[in-house]
Design an enzyme around this catalytic site. Structure first.
Site, PDB file in Angstrom:
ATOM      1  N   HIS A   1       7.219   5.399  12.721  1.00  0.00           N
ATOM      2  CA  HIS A   1       7.394   6.176  11.481  1.00  0.00           C
ATOM      3  C   HIS A   1       6.100   6.684  10.866  1.00  0.00           C
ATOM      4  O   HIS A   1       6.127   7.515   9.974  1.00  0.00           O
ATOM      5  CB  HIS A   1       8.138   5.334  10.426  1.00  0.00           C
ATOM      6  CG  HIS A   1       7.309   4.201   9.861  1.00  0.00           C
ATOM      7  ND1 HIS A   1       6.381   4.398   8.863  1.00  0.00           N
ATOM      8  CD2 HIS A   1       7.252   2.890  10.147  1.00  0.00           C
ATOM      9  CE1 HIS A   1       5.810   3.244   8.568  1.00  0.00           C
ATOM     10  NE2 HIS A   1       6.315   2.308   9.334  1.00  0.00           N
TER      11      HIS A   1
ATOM     12  N   GLU B   1      -2.036   5.014   3.258  1.00  0.00           N
ATOM     13  CA  GLU B   1      -2.014   3.608   2.836  1.00  0.00           C
ATOM     14  C   GLU B   1      -3.400   3.011   2.618  1.00  0.00           C
ATOM     15  O   GLU B   1      -3.592   2.182   1.720  1.00  0.00           O
ATOM     16  CB  GLU B   1      -1.222   2.766   3.839  1.00  0.00           C
ATOM     17  CG  GLU B   1       0.279   3.020   3.831  1.00  0.00           C
ATOM     18  CD  GLU B   1       0.693   4.210   4.680  1.00  0.00           C
ATOM     19  OE1 GLU B   1      -0.183   4.830   5.336  1.00  0.00           O
ATOM     20  OE2 GLU B   1       1.898   4.548   4.690  1.00  0.00           O
TER      21      GLU B   1
ATOM     22  N   ARG C   1       3.060   8.257   9.100  1.00  0.00           N
ATOM     23  CA  ARG C   1       2.807   9.631   8.663  1.00  0.00           C
ATOM     24  C   ARG C   1       1.697  10.311   9.461  1.00  0.00           C
ATOM     25  O   ARG C   1       1.803  11.490   9.801  1.00  0.00           O
ATOM     26  CB  ARG C   1       2.413   9.580   7.183  1.00  0.00           C
ATOM     27  CG  ARG C   1       2.943  10.664   6.316  1.00  0.00           C
ATOM     28  CD  ARG C   1       2.721  10.284   4.852  1.00  0.00           C
ATOM     29  NE  ARG C   1       3.971   9.944   4.206  1.00  0.00           N
ATOM     30  CZ  ARG C   1       4.714  10.790   3.508  1.00  0.00           C
ATOM     31  NH1 ARG C   1       4.330  12.046   3.384  1.00  0.00           N
ATOM     32  NH2 ARG C   1       5.833  10.414   2.937  1.00  0.00           N
TER      33      ARG C   1
ATOM     34  N   GLU D   1      -0.381  -9.023  -1.045  1.00  0.00           N
ATOM     35  CA  GLU D   1      -0.905  -8.472   0.207  1.00  0.00           C
ATOM     36  C   GLU D   1      -2.151  -7.608  -0.066  1.00  0.00           C
ATOM     37  O   GLU D   1      -2.269  -6.460   0.374  1.00  0.00           O
ATOM     38  CB  GLU D   1       0.150  -7.642   0.962  1.00  0.00           C
ATOM     39  CG  GLU D   1      -0.155  -7.428   2.427  1.00  0.00           C
ATOM     40  CD  GLU D   1       0.896  -6.549   3.126  1.00  0.00           C
ATOM     41  OE1 GLU D   1       0.852  -5.327   2.973  1.00  0.00           O
ATOM     42  OE2 GLU D   1       1.753  -7.117   3.815  1.00  0.00           O
TER      43      GLU D   1
ATOM     44  N   ASP E   1       0.793  -1.224   0.000  1.00  0.00           N
ATOM     45  CA  ASP E   1       0.000   0.000   0.000  1.00  0.00           C
ATOM     46  C   ASP E   1       0.824   1.273   0.000  1.00  0.00           C
ATOM     47  O   ASP E   1       0.366   2.330   0.415  1.00  0.00           O
ATOM     48  CB  ASP E   1      -0.899  -0.013   1.245  1.00  0.00           C
ATOM     49  CG  ASP E   1      -0.101  -0.328   2.508  1.00  0.00           C
ATOM     50  OD1 ASP E   1       1.132  -0.093   2.499  1.00  0.00           O
ATOM     51  OD2 ASP E   1      -0.693  -0.810   3.494  1.00  0.00           O
TER      52      ASP E   1
ATOM     53  N   HIS F   1      14.106   5.270  12.177  1.00  0.00           N
ATOM     54  CA  HIS F   1      13.766   5.406  10.749  1.00  0.00           C
ATOM     55  C   HIS F   1      14.593   6.558  10.176  1.00  0.00           C
ATOM     56  O   HIS F   1      14.895   7.514  10.884  1.00  0.00           O
ATOM     57  CB  HIS F   1      12.268   5.711  10.648  1.00  0.00           C
ATOM     58  CG  HIS F   1      11.695   5.562   9.267  1.00  0.00           C
ATOM     59  ND1 HIS F   1      11.908   6.480   8.281  1.00  0.00           N
ATOM     60  CD2 HIS F   1      10.907   4.593   8.712  1.00  0.00           C
ATOM     61  CE1 HIS F   1      11.276   6.101   7.168  1.00  0.00           C
ATOM     62  NE2 HIS F   1      10.659   4.948   7.418  1.00  0.00           N
TER      63      HIS F   1
HETATM   64  C1  UD1 Z   1       6.937   4.828   3.448  1.00  0.00           C
HETATM   65  C2  UD1 Z   1       5.517   4.385   3.034  1.00  0.00           C
HETATM   66  C3  UD1 Z   1       4.811   3.671   4.177  1.00  0.00           C
HETATM   67  C4  UD1 Z   1       5.666   2.572   4.767  1.00  0.00           C
HETATM   68  C5  UD1 Z   1       7.034   3.148   5.148  1.00  0.00           C
HETATM   69  C6  UD1 Z   1       7.925   2.054   5.657  1.00  0.00           C
HETATM   70  C7  UD1 Z   1       4.241   5.813   1.484  1.00  0.00           C
HETATM   71  C8  UD1 Z   1       3.337   6.976   1.343  1.00  0.00           C
HETATM   72  N1  UD1 Z   1       4.709   5.579   2.706  1.00  0.00           N
HETATM   73  O1  UD1 Z   1       6.788   5.865   4.405  1.00  0.00           O
HETATM   74  O2  UD1 Z   1       3.606   3.111   3.689  1.00  0.00           O
HETATM   75  O3  UD1 Z   1       5.023   2.052   5.897  1.00  0.00           O
HETATM   76  O4  UD1 Z   1       7.645   3.722   3.992  1.00  0.00           O
HETATM   77  O5  UD1 Z   1       9.064   2.548   6.303  1.00  0.00           O
HETATM   78  O6  UD1 Z   1       4.523   5.167   0.513  1.00  0.00           O
HETATM   79  N2  UD1 Z   1      14.542   8.346   4.018  1.00  0.00           N
HETATM   80  C9  UD1 Z   1      15.903   8.262   3.826  1.00  0.00           C
HETATM   81  N3  UD1 Z   1      16.445   7.030   3.506  1.00  0.00           N
HETATM   82  C10 UD1 Z   1      15.704   5.907   3.404  1.00  0.00           C
HETATM   83  C11 UD1 Z   1      14.319   5.985   3.616  1.00  0.00           C
HETATM   84  C12 UD1 Z   1      13.740   7.220   3.914  1.00  0.00           C
HETATM   85  O7  UD1 Z   1      16.616   9.237   3.919  1.00  0.00           O
HETATM   86  O8  UD1 Z   1      16.254   4.829   3.142  1.00  0.00           O
HETATM   87  C13 UD1 Z   1      13.944   9.671   4.366  1.00  0.00           C
HETATM   88  C14 UD1 Z   1      13.903  10.648   3.189  1.00  0.00           C
HETATM   89  O9  UD1 Z   1      14.184  11.919   3.654  1.00  0.00           O
HETATM   90  C15 UD1 Z   1      12.432  10.562   2.737  1.00  0.00           C
HETATM   91  C16 UD1 Z   1      11.735  10.333   4.056  1.00  0.00           C
HETATM   92  O10 UD1 Z   1      12.595   9.481   4.803  1.00  0.00           O
HETATM   93  O11 UD1 Z   1      12.017  11.731   2.076  1.00  0.00           O
HETATM   94  C17 UD1 Z   1      10.354   9.762   3.991  1.00  0.00           C
HETATM   95  O12 UD1 Z   1      10.287   8.599   3.173  1.00  0.00           O
HETATM   96  P1  UD1 Z   1       8.877   8.210   2.464  1.00  0.00           P
HETATM   97  O13 UD1 Z   1       9.066   6.971   1.675  1.00  0.00           O
HETATM   98  O14 UD1 Z   1       8.313   9.399   1.780  1.00  0.00           O
HETATM   99  O15 UD1 Z   1       7.900   7.933   3.673  1.00  0.00           O
HETATM  100  P2  UD1 Z   1       7.907   6.888   4.828  1.00  0.00           P
HETATM  101  O16 UD1 Z   1       7.351   7.590   6.002  1.00  0.00           O
HETATM  102  O17 UD1 Z   1       9.229   6.218   4.931  1.00  0.00           O
HETATM  103  N1  UDP Z   2      12.820  -3.664  10.079  1.00  0.00           N
HETATM  104  C1  UDP Z   2      14.188  -3.795   9.811  1.00  0.00           C
HETATM  105  N2  UDP Z   2      15.077  -2.962  10.439  1.00  0.00           N
HETATM  106  C2  UDP Z   2      14.694  -2.008  11.318  1.00  0.00           C
HETATM  107  C3  UDP Z   2      13.298  -1.855  11.575  1.00  0.00           C
HETATM  108  C4  UDP Z   2      12.396  -2.691  10.936  1.00  0.00           C
HETATM  109  O1  UDP Z   2      14.579  -4.654   9.024  1.00  0.00           O
HETATM  110  O2  UDP Z   2      15.558  -1.306  11.872  1.00  0.00           O
HETATM  111  C5  UDP Z   2      11.853  -4.536   9.373  1.00  0.00           C
HETATM  112  C6  UDP Z   2      10.774  -5.190  10.214  1.00  0.00           C
HETATM  113  O3  UDP Z   2      11.191  -6.450  10.714  1.00  0.00           O
HETATM  114  C7  UDP Z   2       9.627  -5.340   9.209  1.00  0.00           C
HETATM  115  C8  UDP Z   2       9.813  -4.149   8.299  1.00  0.00           C
HETATM  116  O4  UDP Z   2      11.147  -3.694   8.488  1.00  0.00           O
HETATM  117  O5  UDP Z   2       9.757  -6.500   8.408  1.00  0.00           O
HETATM  118  C9  UDP Z   2       8.828  -3.079   8.661  1.00  0.00           C
HETATM  119  O6  UDP Z   2       9.148  -1.879   8.066  1.00  0.00           O
HETATM  120  P1  UDP Z   2       8.458  -0.520   8.472  1.00  0.00           P
HETATM  121  O7  UDP Z   2       8.054  -0.568   9.883  1.00  0.00           O
HETATM  122  O8  UDP Z   2       9.385   0.550   8.014  1.00  0.00           O
HETATM  123  O9  UDP Z   2       7.183  -0.474   7.505  1.00  0.00           O
HETATM  124  P2  UDP Z   2       5.670  -1.007   7.632  1.00  0.00           P
HETATM  125  O10 UDP Z   2       5.701  -2.474   7.838  1.00  0.00           O
HETATM  126  O11 UDP Z   2       5.045  -0.246   8.766  1.00  0.00           O
HETATM  127  O12 UDP Z   2       5.067  -0.613   6.332  1.00  0.00           O
END
Ligand code: UD1
Ligand code: UDP
Length: 376
Positions: A210, A133, A212, A119, A97, A243
């Protein structure tokens, strides 16, 4: 005749959940696997690909700091189109999602490429939570040709929305395949603080956050709750793999400065995180994937959300929804951290999300769906 299947993914949880499917596609003589990463996450995505030995065929590298939902969506939609034109896959797999998954599904739909939704059918029934999501997963449902639902509950959700039953297959969740592939390996922590903690035998409260919809004041409340827990329970070590999102870090981390029983780390490689989950007394999280993994590890999980699209884990007795109120977080953790029978102690031994064989079921579903078209 082999069937070219393209898998598109962009964030950490998608990467973990598609990895077992990609590995299975690569091993099967019936399929040719093409992998595309959008790079919605950068470091957290690369970490997972590295662990599973997946080298993407295409990398759209879209991430920017402070990216908006519209930016992610627009970049994925526009960036994937020429890749679809070049590769001409027979079908495209998206997972879950995220913005990556819905935008990729739409790009494929516009080219009349069948979308396979891994999923499918999770519903919280609140369009604003999880945000965005819940909307993303419903949008993908509208354009998917094959719905791979993890449980009977998710299948029932799809049927209630009028989805053709012949296009739904219950597969379990591939996250359990990934977890069991990983947790069985002997993994050392890269961070020496965690290795020391592992041998110390101290009680660990593992925290991830994390979401939103919790950004801002709510997440600052989570930070304050953690500081209060650290003060109240000096024998407990709080471990927070933070995160990468600066919005999350700015809200939570300043309040955790100066505690000698709080360890903040970078996002942990999946194998290390799985080991840390197994070592923890209690897990406090707003993560979706962690809720699914917990029943396999029999760990009490307190979920900092008002609702969940994963009712199976609650029914299994492993997950308790505690909301996001600072006071409640402190009380619930306080009750669980030294409880003789914490949440999860009563868990049934079977994980409702599967037994680690879901990717096989996914491949069978693909074979069945495309048998006539491709005489597999
Ligand atoms: C995204 C997904 C969410 C998922 C989450 C898992 C959407 C809208 N959101 O949210 O569904 O649960 O990932 O973690 O698709 N960033 C880094 N390096 C990384 C990852 C993130 O620097 O490896 C930072 C960047 O500044 C980026 C920000 O995190 O702009 C937010 O990342 P984004 O993918 O927009 O949203 P998440 O909250 O991570
Ligand atoms: N996870 C990981 N390293 C971390 C934190 C989480 O590998 O430091 C794994 C966790 O076991 C799970 C997945 O990341 O499988 C969940 O990711 P996240 O919570 O970012 O996203 P969501 O599942 O909420 O979409």
């Amino acid at each position: 005749m082999t069937l070219k299947i393209m898998t598109v993914y962009g964030t950490r949880p998608e990467a973990i959940k598609v990895a077992p499917v990609i590995k299975a596609l690569e091993e099967s003589p019936d399929f040719e696997s093409v992998t595309v990463v959008t790079g919605q996450h950068r470091e957290m995505l690369d970490q997972v690909n590295e662990l599973f030995g997946i080298v993407p065929d295409h990398d759209m590298n879209i991430m920017s700091h402070g990216q908006t939902l519209a930016q992610i969506f627009a970049r994925v939609l526009a960036g994937l189109d020429p890749i679809l034109e070049k590769e001409k896959p027979a079908a495209l797999i998206v997972q879950g999602d995220t913005s990556t998954s819905t935008a990729a599904a739409l790009a494929a739909f516009y080219r009349q490429i069948p979308v396979v939704h891994l999923e499918a059918g999770l519903r919280s029934r609140n369009i604003m939570s999880p945000f965005p999501e819940e909307a993303n997963r419903k949008l993908t449902t509208q354009i998917a040709a094959l719905h791979l639902a993890p449980t009977e509950t998710s299948r029932a959700n799809l049927l209630a929305e009028g989805i053709d039953p012949t296009t739904i297959v219950v597969t379990g969740n591939t996250v359990i395949d990934a977890l069991l592939m990983t947790v069985s390996k002997d993994v050392a922590f890269t961070d020496p603080r965690l290795e020391h903690l592992a041998v110390s035998g101290r009680r660990i409260l593992l925290v991830t956050t994390h979401r939103r919809e919790n950004w801002g004041g709510t997440m600052e409340g989570v930070g304050r709750a953690l500081a209060r827990i650290a003060r109240a329970f000096p024998d407990v070590e709080i471990v927070l793999p933070a995160h990468r999102n600066p919005v999350v870090r700015d809200a939570v981390l300043p309040q955790l400065d100066g505690f000698n029983n709080v360890t903040v780390t970078e996002p942990l490689p999946y194998g290390e995180f799985a080991r840390l989950m197994s070592l923890s007394a209690v897990i406090l999280t707003d993560s979706g994937g962690v809720q699914e993994e917990a029943p396999s590890l029999n760990k009490p999980v307190l979920v900092m959300r008002e609702n969940t699209e994963r009712p199976e884990a609650v029914a299994a007795g492993v997950v308790r929804l505690i909301g996001v109120d600072e006071e409640r977080i402190v009380t619930e953790v306080g009750t669980q951290i030294h409880a003789r029978r914490p949440v999860g102690a009563s868990a049934r031994s079977r994980n409702p999300y599967g037994d680690g064989q879901s990717s096989k079921v996914v491949l069978d579903a693909l074979r069945r769906s495309f048998r006539e078209a491709f005489s597999l």
